[in-house]
Design an enzyme around this catalytic site. Sequence first.
Site, PDB file in Angstrom:
ATOM      1  N   ASP A   1       0.811  -1.225   0.000  1.00  0.00           N
ATOM      2  CA  ASP A   1       0.000   0.000   0.000  1.00  0.00           C
ATOM      3  C   ASP A   1       0.840   1.268   0.000  1.00  0.00           C
ATOM      4  O   ASP A   1       0.434   2.307   0.523  1.00  0.00           O
ATOM      5  CB  ASP A   1      -0.953   0.020   1.208  1.00  0.00           C
ATOM      6  CG  ASP A   1      -1.886  -1.174   1.206  1.00  0.00           C
ATOM      7  OD1 ASP A   1      -2.207  -1.653   0.114  1.00  0.00           O
ATOM      8  OD2 ASP A   1      -2.286  -1.616   2.297  1.00  0.00           O
TER       9      ASP A   1
ATOM     10  N   LYS B   1       1.758   2.186  -5.144  1.00  0.00           N
ATOM     11  CA  LYS B   1       2.261   1.641  -6.421  1.00  0.00           C
ATOM     12  C   LYS B   1       1.307   1.958  -7.572  1.00  0.00           C
ATOM     13  O   LYS B   1       1.733   2.354  -8.654  1.00  0.00           O
ATOM     14  CB  LYS B   1       2.450   0.117  -6.291  1.00  0.00           C
ATOM     15  CG  LYS B   1       3.476  -0.272  -5.225  1.00  0.00           C
ATOM     16  CD  LYS B   1       3.539  -1.769  -5.017  1.00  0.00           C
ATOM     17  CE  LYS B   1       2.330  -2.376  -4.356  1.00  0.00           C
ATOM     18  NZ  LYS B   1       2.128  -2.007  -2.954  1.00  0.00           N
TER      19      LYS B   1
ATOM     20  N   GLY C   1      -4.565  -4.212  -3.818  1.00  0.00           N
ATOM     21  CA  GLY C   1      -5.556  -3.171  -4.100  1.00  0.00           C
ATOM     22  C   GLY C   1      -4.761  -1.946  -4.493  1.00  0.00           C
ATOM     23  O   GLY C   1      -4.109  -1.336  -3.642  1.00  0.00           O
ATOM     24  N   HIS C   2      -4.736  -1.622  -5.770  1.00  0.00           N
ATOM     25  CA  HIS C   2      -3.917  -0.512  -6.264  1.00  0.00           C
ATOM     26  C   HIS C   2      -4.830   0.634  -6.673  1.00  0.00           C
ATOM     27  O   HIS C   2      -5.656   0.500  -7.568  1.00  0.00           O
ATOM     28  CB  HIS C   2      -3.053  -0.983  -7.446  1.00  0.00           C
ATOM     29  CG  HIS C   2      -2.003  -1.975  -7.028  1.00  0.00           C
ATOM     30  ND1 HIS C   2      -1.062  -2.503  -7.884  1.00  0.00           N
ATOM     31  CD2 HIS C   2      -1.740  -2.524  -5.806  1.00  0.00           C
ATOM     32  CE1 HIS C   2      -0.279  -3.341  -7.210  1.00  0.00           C
ATOM     33  NE2 HIS C   2      -0.671  -3.377  -5.955  1.00  0.00           N
TER      34      HIS C   2
ATOM     35  N   GLN D   1       1.972  -6.036  -3.183  1.00  0.00           N
ATOM     36  CA  GLN D   1       2.416  -6.167  -1.794  1.00  0.00           C
ATOM     37  C   GLN D   1       3.705  -5.359  -1.588  1.00  0.00           C
ATOM     38  O   GLN D   1       3.875  -4.363  -2.264  1.00  0.00           O
ATOM     39  CB  GLN D   1       2.609  -7.644  -1.402  1.00  0.00           C
ATOM     40  CG  GLN D   1       1.305  -8.441  -1.290  1.00  0.00           C
ATOM     41  CD  GLN D   1       0.711  -8.842  -2.623  1.00  0.00           C
ATOM     42  OE1 GLN D   1       1.365  -9.491  -3.416  1.00  0.00           O
ATOM     43  NE2 GLN D   1      -0.519  -8.463  -2.879  1.00  0.00           N
TER      44      GLN D   1
HETATM   45  P1  GDP Z   1      -0.757   0.365  -3.542  1.00  0.00           P
HETATM   46  O1  GDP Z   1      -1.335  -0.924  -3.080  1.00  0.00           O
HETATM   47  O2  GDP Z   1       0.715   0.436  -3.324  1.00  0.00           O
HETATM   48  O3  GDP Z   1      -1.138   0.704  -4.955  1.00  0.00           O
HETATM   49  O4  GDP Z   1      -1.385   1.495  -2.597  1.00  0.00           O
HETATM   50  P2  GDP Z   1      -2.939   1.633  -2.195  1.00  0.00           P
HETATM   51  O5  GDP Z   1      -3.682   2.144  -3.352  1.00  0.00           O
HETATM   52  O6  GDP Z   1      -3.435   0.391  -1.550  1.00  0.00           O
HETATM   53  O7  GDP Z   1      -2.836   2.676  -1.025  1.00  0.00           O
HETATM   54  C1  GDP Z   1      -2.325   3.947  -1.214  1.00  0.00           C
HETATM   55  C2  GDP Z   1      -3.410   4.950  -0.792  1.00  0.00           C
HETATM   56  O8  GDP Z   1      -2.834   6.228  -0.654  1.00  0.00           O
HETATM   57  C3  GDP Z   1      -4.503   5.107  -1.834  1.00  0.00           C
HETATM   58  O9  GDP Z   1      -5.698   5.414  -1.193  1.00  0.00           O
HETATM   59  C4  GDP Z   1      -4.012   6.285  -2.677  1.00  0.00           C
HETATM   60  O10 GDP Z   1      -5.069   6.970  -3.318  1.00  0.00           O
HETATM   61  C5  GDP Z   1      -3.386   7.135  -1.611  1.00  0.00           C
HETATM   62  N1  GDP Z   1      -2.245   7.953  -2.040  1.00  0.00           N
HETATM   63  C6  GDP Z   1      -1.288   7.666  -2.965  1.00  0.00           C
HETATM   64  N2  GDP Z   1      -0.350   8.639  -2.975  1.00  0.00           N
HETATM   65  C7  GDP Z   1      -0.724   9.539  -2.057  1.00  0.00           C
HETATM   66  C8  GDP Z   1      -0.150  10.755  -1.579  1.00  0.00           C
HETATM   67  O11 GDP Z   1       0.911  11.180  -1.990  1.00  0.00           O
HETATM   68  N3  GDP Z   1      -0.825  11.410  -0.582  1.00  0.00           N
HETATM   69  C9  GDP Z   1      -1.988  10.947  -0.063  1.00  0.00           C
HETATM   70  N4  GDP Z   1      -2.568  11.648   0.902  1.00  0.00           N
HETATM   71  N5  GDP Z   1      -2.559   9.821  -0.490  1.00  0.00           N
HETATM   72  C10 GDP Z   1      -1.925   9.108  -1.463  1.00  0.00           C
HETATM   73  P1  IMO Z   2      -0.878  -4.149  -2.285  1.00  0.00           P
HETATM   74  O1  IMO Z   2      -0.439  -4.704  -3.604  1.00  0.00           O
HETATM   75  C1  IMO Z   2      -0.933  -4.531   2.036  1.00  0.00           C
HETATM   76  C2  IMO Z   2      -1.055  -8.580   3.690  1.00  0.00           C
HETATM   77  C3  IMO Z   2      -2.316  -9.028   4.396  1.00  0.00           C
HETATM   78  C4  IMO Z   2      -1.730 -10.040   5.364  1.00  0.00           C
HETATM   79  C5  IMO Z   2      -0.604 -10.673   4.581  1.00  0.00           C
HETATM   80  C6  IMO Z   2      -0.997 -11.971   3.899  1.00  0.00           C
HETATM   81  O2  IMO Z   2      -2.181  -3.450  -2.343  1.00  0.00           O
HETATM   82  O3  IMO Z   2       0.201  -3.346  -1.648  1.00  0.00           O
HETATM   83  P2  IMO Z   2      -2.572 -12.671   1.869  1.00  0.00           P
HETATM   84  O4  IMO Z   2      -3.922 -12.177   1.453  1.00  0.00           O
HETATM   85  O5  IMO Z   2      -1.522 -12.459   0.851  1.00  0.00           O
HETATM   86  O6  IMO Z   2      -2.639 -14.065   2.378  1.00  0.00           O
HETATM   87  O7  IMO Z   2      -2.194 -11.766   3.154  1.00  0.00           O
HETATM   88  O8  IMO Z   2      -0.236  -9.732   3.593  1.00  0.00           O
HETATM   89  N1  IMO Z   2      -1.264  -8.085   2.309  1.00  0.00           N
HETATM   90  C7  IMO Z   2      -1.176  -6.799   1.953  1.00  0.00           C
HETATM   91  N2  IMO Z   2      -0.989  -5.698   2.713  1.00  0.00           N
HETATM   92  N3  IMO Z   2      -1.023  -4.428   0.696  1.00  0.00           N
HETATM   93  C8  IMO Z   2      -1.189  -5.512  -0.064  1.00  0.00           C
HETATM   94  O9  IMO Z   2      -1.156  -5.464  -1.417  1.00  0.00           O
HETATM   95  C9  IMO Z   2      -1.317  -6.779   0.556  1.00  0.00           C
HETATM   96  N4  IMO Z   2      -1.516  -8.033   0.117  1.00  0.00           N
HETATM   97  C10 IMO Z   2      -1.469  -8.823   1.201  1.00  0.00           C
HETATM   98  O10 IMO Z   2      -2.956  -7.965   5.021  1.00  0.00           O
HETATM   99  O11 IMO Z   2      -1.155  -9.353   6.461  1.00  0.00           O
HETATM  100 MG    MG Z   3      -2.885  -1.602  -1.835  1.00  0.00          MG
END
Ligand code: GDP
Ligand code: IMO
Ligand code: MG
Length: 432
Positions: free
Chosen positions: A14, A17, A41-42, A223
């Site tokens: 998270d 990416k 979840g991207h 991840q």
């Molecule tokens: P990913 O899994 O690495 O793609 O990241 P996620 O989408 O799960 O989580 C990142 C969260 O931070 C999302 O809700 C984005 O919309 C938000 N986000 C990304 N970059 C920024 C930033 O620079 N500032 C803030 N406040 N939110 C951001």
């Molecule tokens: P993105 O790509 C954050 C965490 C879960 C759990 C552990 C194992 O959005 O960054 P799993 O479902 O793989 O058996 O879970 O890894 N986890 C993540 N945490 N971002 C993710 O993906 C994750 N994918 C799995 O919360 O602790």
């Molecule tokens: Mg994510």
Amino acid sequence: MSKVDVLLGLQWGDEGKGKIVDVMAPRYDVVARFQGGPNAGHTLEFDGIKHVLHQIPSGIFRETTKNVIGNGVVLDPIVFRAELEKLQKYNLNVHENLFISKKATLILPSHKLLDMAYEKSKGDNKIGSTLKGIGPAYQDKVGRQGLRVGDILADNFKERFKTLTAIHLRILDDHDITYDWDDLEKQFFDSVTLLKEFKLIESEYFLNRELKNGSTMLAEGAQGSLLDIDFGSYPFVTSSSTVTAGACTGLGIAPRYIGEVFGIFKAYSTRVGSGPFPTELQDEEGERMRRQGNEFGSTTGRPRRCGWIDLPSLKYSIMINGVTQLLMMKADVLDVFPVIKVCTGYRLKDGSVTDMLPFELVHEKITPVYQELRGWNCSLAGVSENDLPPALNEYISFLEKALSVPITLISTGPDRKETVYRHPFFKQAVAG
Ligand code: GDP
Ligand code: IMO
Ligand code: MG
């Protein structure tokens, strides 16, 4: 032959990416996912709309980018169908621009039930899995009994599905899990019918041919390195290779064709699910970070645990991945903190301080050692490269010195536009 750049998370996922892959996609002919599955979840945000992708690569909103789901991914056809439905109203050319490896492993409905059963049986030691069937699907892959995307084209696919799921259902008999199998099976086969409409390819040949023809390519990690099956905080990890080497095996790309490695990290730390988190803040400060950063999981909605940045673990991730450029995300979340703490080392049980990640992270308490820096105490909204507040520049310089890798991008908000580029490479990306 051109090279593949890799973008991956250096923390516990998270990091942002999805946002950055979307920002960079105009610079690349191909974007490819190499591991993970619907546990990811991207999030992408532009034109006032927020999109969350789980299995489809984050280049899908760019008209000319080819998006590949590689062999290292575990693909759930049911989740895939739901993702497509959400994208439908945007009139994207998904049938044209999405390519799926025949060698990607299938997540079956029984994998999700097993995930639930195994987590339940772990009690207090549960991993905090997203329950998307990731672990059981990779188990079947490594156990040499999995089914792959290409298998859906075989005449006897249904038979093979029944043989494998019968094994799963027998295991489930020993667990207290309720389900409606007929319904799950129907959903699965309906989704498989849809999956068949897509370009199911020999992705390793496809990708290597693209490189030979000079295409630019970005591998999109899911991840984060601290969730890697080998190098993460085991057993609180996911089941795939989330590191650069995983891009080679997950796409069929030889190591010599890896180019830049973009390591992406938050200006602080978060973790969702269980497991060690040395700098976790379980107080009002942590609560403030969660509020400011809207730290709730993109896949499960769970609150993310929050804490200060952790240099020993970042150094470790940089080492394992061979990171060449660092991208710092969510700097704006620290706008309201008068003091910024940086964990520079861990104090171990015997009193010694180290900047290395100890083997034993789960059963032994480690105490972070912090250095304090001044906060910038102002909003980063609308800032550009030349008007970053001095205290933020100090934070950036401090990290660059400690990590010995340049920070070439700063993200100041979730939108595509809220990005500060410190490197010509990214300026080019924006110019298209
Ligand atoms: P990913 O899994 O690495 O793609 O990241 P996620 O989408 O799960 O989580 C990142 C969260 O931070 C999302 O809700 C984005 O919309 C938000 N986000 C990304 N970059 C920024 C930033 O620079 N500032 C803030 N406040 N939110 C951001
Ligand atoms: P993105 O790509 C954050 C965490 C879960 C759990 C552990 C194992 O959005 O960054 P799993 O479902 O793989 O058996 O879970 O890894 N986890 C993540 N945490 N971002 C993710 O993906 C994750 N994918 C799995 O919360 O602790
Ligand atoms: Mg994510």
